[in-house]
Design a protein around this motif. Structure first.
Motif, PDB file in Angstrom:
ATOM      1  N   SER A   1       0.833  -1.208   0.000  1.00 47.11           N
ATOM      2  CA  SER A   1       0.000   0.000   0.000  1.00 47.11           C
ATOM      3  C   SER A   1       0.865   1.254   0.000  1.00 47.11           C
ATOM      4  O   SER A   1       0.599   2.210  -0.729  1.00 47.11           O
ATOM      5  N   PHE A   2       1.922   1.236   0.810  1.00 44.96           N
ATOM      6  CA  PHE A   2       2.832   2.382   0.867  1.00 44.96           C
ATOM      7  C   PHE A   2       3.532   2.589  -0.476  1.00 44.96           C
ATOM      8  O   PHE A   2       3.629   3.717  -0.972  1.00 44.96           O
ATOM      9  N   ALA A   3       4.007   1.502  -1.072  1.00 47.08           N
ATOM     10  CA  ALA A   3       4.709   1.612  -2.363  1.00 47.08           C
ATOM     11  C   ALA A   3       3.763   2.107  -3.455  1.00 47.08           C
ATOM     12  O   ALA A   3       4.136   2.962  -4.258  1.00 47.08           O
ATOM     13  N   ARG A   4       2.539   1.564  -3.476  1.00 44.81           N
ATOM     14  CA  ARG A   4       1.567   2.016  -4.488  1.00 44.81           C
ATOM     15  C   ARG A   4       1.232   3.489  -4.301  1.00 44.81           C
ATOM     16  O   ARG A   4       1.141   4.245  -5.274  1.00 44.81           O
ATOM     17  N   TYR A   5       1.026   3.895  -3.057  1.00 49.44           N
ATOM     18  CA  TYR A   5       0.724   5.298  -2.782  1.00 49.44           C
ATOM     19  C   TYR A   5       1.870   6.179  -3.266  1.00 49.44           C
ATOM     20  O   TYR A   5       1.654   7.186  -3.937  1.00 49.44           O
ATOM     21  N   THR A   6       3.078   5.801  -2.925  1.00 50.71           N
ATOM     22  CA  THR A   6       4.242   6.597  -3.313  1.00 50.71           C
ATOM     23  C   THR A   6       4.353   6.692  -4.826  1.00 50.71           C
ATOM     24  O   THR A   6       4.578   7.771  -5.375  1.00 50.71           O
ATOM     25  N   LEU A   7       4.148   5.586  -5.488  1.00 54.11           N
ATOM     26  CA  LEU A   7       4.266   5.561  -6.940  1.00 54.11           C
ATOM     27  C   LEU A   7       3.162   6.376  -7.609  1.00 54.11           C
ATOM     28  O   LEU A   7       3.422   7.143  -8.532  1.00 54.11           O
ATOM     29  N   GLN A   8       1.941   6.264  -7.122  1.00 55.24           N
ATOM     30  CA  GLN A   8       0.801   6.930  -7.771  1.00 55.24           C
ATOM     31  C   GLN A   8       0.658   8.387  -7.368  1.00 55.24           C
ATOM     32  O   GLN A   8       0.430   9.243  -8.214  1.00 55.24           O
ATOM     33  N   GLU A   9       0.768   8.664  -6.084  1.00 53.61           N
ATOM     34  CA  GLU A   9       0.469  10.010  -5.605  1.00 53.61           C
ATOM     35  C   GLU A   9       1.659  10.964  -5.664  1.00 53.61           C
ATOM     36  O   GLU A   9       1.523  12.099  -6.069  1.00 53.61           O
ATOM     37  N   LEU A  10       2.816  10.500  -5.243  1.00 56.37           N
ATOM     38  CA  LEU A  10       3.947  11.416  -5.145  1.00 56.37           C
ATOM     39  C   LEU A  10       4.661  11.633  -6.471  1.00 56.37           C
ATOM     40  O   LEU A  10       5.483  12.524  -6.587  1.00 56.37           O
ATOM     41  N   SER A  11       4.354  10.825  -7.445  1.00 58.84           N
ATOM     42  CA  SER A  11       4.975  11.066  -8.747  1.00 58.84           C
ATOM     43  C   SER A  11       4.059  11.935  -9.619  1.00 58.84           C
ATOM     44  O   SER A  11       4.365  12.192 -10.764  1.00 58.84           O
ATOM     45  N   SER A  12       2.965  12.406  -9.026  1.00 61.91           N
ATOM     46  CA  SER A  12       2.043  13.267  -9.780  1.00 61.91           C
ATOM     47  C   SER A  12       2.353  14.738  -9.486  1.00 61.91           C
ATOM     48  O   SER A  12       3.284  15.060  -8.755  1.00 61.91           O
ATOM     49  N   GLU A  13       1.532  15.624 -10.041  1.00 57.70           N
ATOM     50  CA  GLU A  13       1.745  17.062  -9.884  1.00 57.70           C
ATOM     51  C   GLU A  13       1.427  17.550  -8.470  1.00 57.70           C
ATOM     52  O   GLU A  13       1.897  18.600  -8.065  1.00 57.70           O
TER      53      GLU A  13
ATOM     54  N   MET B   1       2.678  15.297   1.111  1.00 55.87           N
ATOM     55  CA  MET B   1       3.772  14.911   1.995  1.00 55.87           C
ATOM     56  C   MET B   1       3.283  14.553   3.403  1.00 55.87           C
ATOM     57  O   MET B   1       3.831  13.649   4.032  1.00 55.87           O
ATOM     58  N   ASP B   2       2.248  15.231   3.891  1.00 53.27           N
ATOM     59  CA  ASP B   2       1.718  14.864   5.210  1.00 53.27           C
ATOM     60  C   ASP B   2       1.161  13.445   5.170  1.00 53.27           C
ATOM     61  O   ASP B   2       1.378  12.659   6.097  1.00 53.27           O
ATOM     62  N   SER B   3       0.450  13.126   4.120  1.00 52.82           N
ATOM     63  CA  SER B   3      -0.087  11.778   3.972  1.00 52.82           C
ATOM     64  C   SER B   3       1.045  10.759   3.833  1.00 52.82           C
ATOM     65  O   SER B   3       0.977   9.663   4.408  1.00 52.82           O
ATOM     66  N   PHE B   4       2.081  11.130   3.102  1.00 56.08           N
ATOM     67  CA  PHE B   4       3.253  10.257   2.961  1.00 56.08           C
ATOM     68  C   PHE B   4       3.880   9.985   4.330  1.00 56.08           C
ATOM     69  O   PHE B   4       4.189   8.846   4.664  1.00 56.08           O
ATOM     70  N   ASN B   5       4.037  11.048   5.116  1.00 56.18           N
ATOM     71  CA  ASN B   5       4.625  10.892   6.448  1.00 56.18           C
ATOM     72  C   ASN B   5       3.754  10.018   7.341  1.00 56.18           C
ATOM     73  O   ASN B   5       4.276   9.195   8.105  1.00 56.18           O
ATOM     74  N   ASN B   6       2.436  10.185   7.267  1.00 59.43           N
ATOM     75  CA  ASN B   6       1.519   9.353   8.063  1.00 59.43           C
ATOM     76  C   ASN B   6       1.614   7.894   7.643  1.00 59.43           C
ATOM     77  O   ASN B   6       1.632   6.994   8.489  1.00 59.43           O
ATOM     78  N   ARG B   7       1.668   7.657   6.347  1.00 63.50           N
ATOM     79  CA  ARG B   7       1.772   6.280   5.861  1.00 63.50           C
ATOM     80  C   ARG B   7       3.107   5.658   6.267  1.00 63.50           C
ATOM     81  O   ARG B   7       3.173   4.480   6.620  1.00 63.50           O
ATOM     82  N   LEU B   8       4.146   6.454   6.229  1.00 65.95           N
ATOM     83  CA  LEU B   8       5.465   5.974   6.654  1.00 65.95           C
ATOM     84  C   LEU B   8       5.448   5.642   8.155  1.00 65.95           C
ATOM     85  O   LEU B   8       5.993   4.628   8.578  1.00 65.95           O
ATOM     86  N   SER B   9       4.782   6.491   8.919  1.00 68.01           N
ATOM     87  CA  SER B   9       4.656   6.232  10.354  1.00 68.01           C
ATOM     88  C   SER B   9       3.852   4.951  10.600  1.00 68.01           C
ATOM     89  O   SER B   9       4.226   4.128  11.448  1.00 68.01           O
ATOM     90  N   ASN B  10       2.761   4.766   9.873  1.00 68.12           N
ATOM     91  CA  ASN B  10       1.965   3.537  10.008  1.00 68.12           C
ATOM     92  C   ASN B  10       2.785   2.312   9.626  1.00 68.12           C
ATOM     93  O   ASN B  10       2.631   1.242  10.220  1.00 68.12           O
ATOM     94  N   LEU B  11       3.643   2.479   8.644  1.00 66.78           N
ATOM     95  CA  LEU B  11       4.502   1.376   8.229  1.00 66.78           C
ATOM     96  C   LEU B  11       5.448   0.962   9.363  1.00 66.78           C
ATOM     97  O   LEU B  11       5.725  -0.222   9.545  1.00 66.78           O
ATOM     98  N   SER B  12       5.885   1.935  10.141  1.00 68.17           N
ATOM     99  CA  SER B  12       6.769   1.609  11.273  1.00 68.17           C
ATOM    100  C   SER B  12       6.039   0.759  12.306  1.00 68.17           C
ATOM    101  O   SER B  12       6.645  -0.103  12.951  1.00 68.17           O
TER     102      SER B  12
END
Length: 161
Positions: free
Chosen positions: A115-127, A133-144
């Motif tokens: 889920s984290f990899a898909r989010y990073t690939l789909q959302e953060l590679s867009s405009e 970034m807040d969502s990225f940080n939350n997902r990274l925290s959940n991953l921990s």
């Protein structure tokens, strides 16, 4: 009558000689059986101990590999967060995510990494990457939290995305 006493004396003498020999043979046979059982038991204990040590070593190696893969994933995620849009860092992040997922032993861990990899690939590679970034940080925290459970069996509650 004397012949009877002589025969009885000879019989008792022979019995006195043969009886201890028979008792010794029976005792030796029994001791041999006990010793064989004792050796089998010792061998079983040694085998179980060796299997335990091997299993313990395997778990140590597995733990170390998981920990290294998870550390690599977090380092890649932090590097990508510092330079969002860098395709080399994104590639390194996805590669480390796949490595960490391959070492996970729980479905939840694999799912969270995917889920984290898909989010990073789909959302953060867009405009809209700056706004995500807040969502990225939350997902990274959940991953921990998933990794803490994977490595230590600690079921920490996840934060909401």
């Amino acid at each position: 009558m004397e012949e009877i006493f002589t025969i009885l004396s000879i019989g008792l003498a022979v019995a006195a000689i043969i009886s201890p020999i028979c008792v010794a043979l029976i005792n030796n046979s029994h001791t041999k059986k006990l010793r064989i059982e004792e050796l089998k038991h010792d061998e079983t204990v040694k085998r179980i101990d060796a299997e335990f040590r091997l299993s313990e070593k395997r778990l140590d190696v597995e733990f170390s590999a998981k920990k290294d893969a998870f550390v690599k994933l977090f380092e890649s995620a932090n590097a990508y967060r510092d330079d969002v849009g860098n395709p080399d860092l994104l590639s390194a992040l996805l590669a480390s995510a796949h490595e960490a997922a391959a070492l996970c032993s729980t479905y939840e861990g694999v799912h969270d990494i995917d889920s984290f990899a898909r989010y990073t690939l789909q959302e953060l590679s867009s405009e809209t990457q700056k706004y995500n970034m807040d969502s990225f940080n939350n997902r990274l925290s959940n991953l921990s939290y998933s990794f803490a459970y994977e490595l230590y069996g600690k079921n920490l509650s996840k934060r909401e995305n």
